[in-house]
Every structure is written in structure tokens, then in C-alpha cells.
Design an enzyme around this catalytic site. Structure first.
Site, PDB file in Angstrom:
ATOM      1  N   SER A 101      51.590  56.673  25.488  1.00 33.74           N
ATOM      2  CA  SER A 101      52.364  57.768  24.936  1.00 33.74           C
ATOM      3  C   SER A 101      52.183  57.828  23.412  1.00 33.74           C
ATOM      4  O   SER A 101      51.072  58.002  22.934  1.00 33.74           O
ATOM      5  CB  SER A 101      53.833  57.601  25.344  1.00 33.74           C
ATOM      6  OG  SER A 101      54.598  58.704  24.987  1.00 33.74           O
ATOM      7  N   HIS A 126      50.040  61.273  27.611  1.00 30.27           N
ATOM      8  CA  HIS A 126      50.744  62.322  28.362  1.00 30.27           C
ATOM      9  C   HIS A 126      51.472  63.206  27.369  1.00 30.27           C
ATOM     10  O   HIS A 126      51.457  62.962  26.166  1.00 30.27           O
ATOM     11  CB  HIS A 126      51.700  61.732  29.411  1.00 30.27           C
ATOM     12  CG  HIS A 126      52.846  60.959  28.842  1.00 30.27           C
ATOM     13  ND1 HIS A 126      53.795  60.352  29.619  1.00 30.27           N
ATOM     14  CD2 HIS A 126      53.217  60.692  27.556  1.00 30.27           C
ATOM     15  CE1 HIS A 126      54.691  59.745  28.862  1.00 30.27           C
ATOM     16  NE2 HIS A 126      54.354  59.943  27.605  1.00 30.27           N
TER      17      HIS A 126
END
Length: 202
Positions: A101, A126
Site C-alpha cells: 500500500s 492497491h
């Protein structure tokens, strides 16, 4: 029983006797920084402050940021990324363990050609997630608008720094994409994969 932060001897220039300092203090003096937790405002401010201080102290010596992070808050992560682009020294980013992330966003923000992953490290990218799961509709809509802006920012950075086309990055951000070190290299998130027993941090 917790033992606290380990201490190591350090001798300042011109001093005969070494003083005991915590290991992170010693490593910071060698321009080695660590992100080993979830990204939040506190760790972001610490890393930003260290990078700015070390840049002022000597703008010619590179900085090394080691990353083992599950991700975290977007804005504090962007603060670290922006500071890396702002300071004079090149910032090497090194993924050890996991850069997920916002951890992967900070990883890709290192100086191009100076981003490295350890051979058994993993990277995950993501899109940013919402914190409003049960918020009133109006707040959720405002949050969605802000998330869209943040997603556009992250997408633009990934496109610029990986060399991948916009459609590839956009598709990848639709879901959790886990990559091995070599896959992250092929994806342009890191430039090098470390060879075992070849490191030299002295």
C-alpha cells in the site's frame, strides 16, 4: 520481558571515550532511516524531520530508507514521498520484508536506479481505501470525491516512476496486487534485486 531499544557504542569526532546510544540514533548518523511499521502521522513526521535535518547537515551524501511496512495513512505517506523529492541528497529505498500500500508508494519514490528489494521481499499495490463505512451519505460522497483525487495522484506517480502506461497502473490499482522482488523489478517499482551476501552497509 521487554528490553527496549538496543544500545551501541558511538565515539563522536574528537572524543576519546565512546558513549552508548540507541541503535537507531547510531544508524541515523550513518544516514540510514527505517520505516518498520504502519505509516501514520507520528512516524511520517519523524522520517520527514530526519531527512530534512540530514539534508541540511550534508546535502551531498545519499540517504537510505529501509522499508518493511504494511501501509497506512495516505496523507502521511505522501508527506514522506514529497520530502524525498524535495531534499538534496538522493534517497535510496530498500524493501525488506513487505512494502504494501503506502509502503510501496514510498518505495517507488526513491531515486530512480537506486530502488532495491531484498530477494525474498514482497510488494503490494492497491488503491486508497475509505475510512467511512457507516458514515452519513453526504460525508461518504465527500469522502469518495477526495479518494478519487488521491487515487489520481497515486496513479500519476506510479505511471511517472515505473514507466508503465496509465491503463496498466489503473488496472493494477483496482485490486490488491502482490509481487515478488523480481516481479516488482519487472513492474518498475524497484530497479534492483539484492544478491545474497553482497550487501555492504559500512
Amino acid at each position: 520481558m521487554p528490553i527496549g531499544v538496543p544500545k551501541v557504542p558511538f565515539r563522536s569526532p574528537g572524543e576519546e571515550d565512546a558513549a552508548w546510544v540507541d541503535v537507531y540514533n547510531r544508524l541515523h548518523r550513518e544516514r540510514l532511516l527505517f520505516l518498520g511499521q504502519e505509516v501514520d502521522s507520528e512516524i511520517s513526521n519523524q522520517i520527514v524531520g530526519l531527512m530534512v535535518y540530514l539534508s541540511i547537515e550534508d546535502g551531498t551524501r545519499d540517504l537510505y530508507l529501509f522499508i518493511n511496512s504494511p501501509g497506512g495513512w495516505v496523507i502521511p505517506g505522501i508527506a514522506i514521498y514529497d520530502t524525498m523529492q524535495f531534499v538534496s541528497p538522493d534517497v535510496h529505498t530498500i524493501c525488506m520484508g513487505l512494502a504494501a500500500s503506502m509502503g510501496s508508494f514510498i518505495l517507488v519514490g526513491g531515486e530512480i536506479t537506486k530502488r532495491l528489494a531484498f530477494p525474498h521481499a514482497w510488494v503490494m499495490i492497491h488503491q486508497p481505501a475509505s475510512s467511512f463505512y457507516e458514515a452519513p451519505t453526504g460525508e461518504f460522497i465527500l469522502e469518495a470525491e477526495e479518494l478519487l483525487k488521491l487515487r489520481e495522484t497515486l496513479t500519476r506517480v506510479y505511471v511517472q516512476r515505473t514507466g508503465n502506461p496509465l491503463w496498466v497502473v489503473s488496472e493494477d490499482l483496482e485490486r490488491d496486487v502482490f509481487m515478488s522482488a523480481t516481479e516488482a523489478q519487472a513492474h518498475g517499482i524497484v530497479d534492483l534485486v539484492a544478491v545474497e551476501n553482497s550487501g555492504n552497509f559500512t
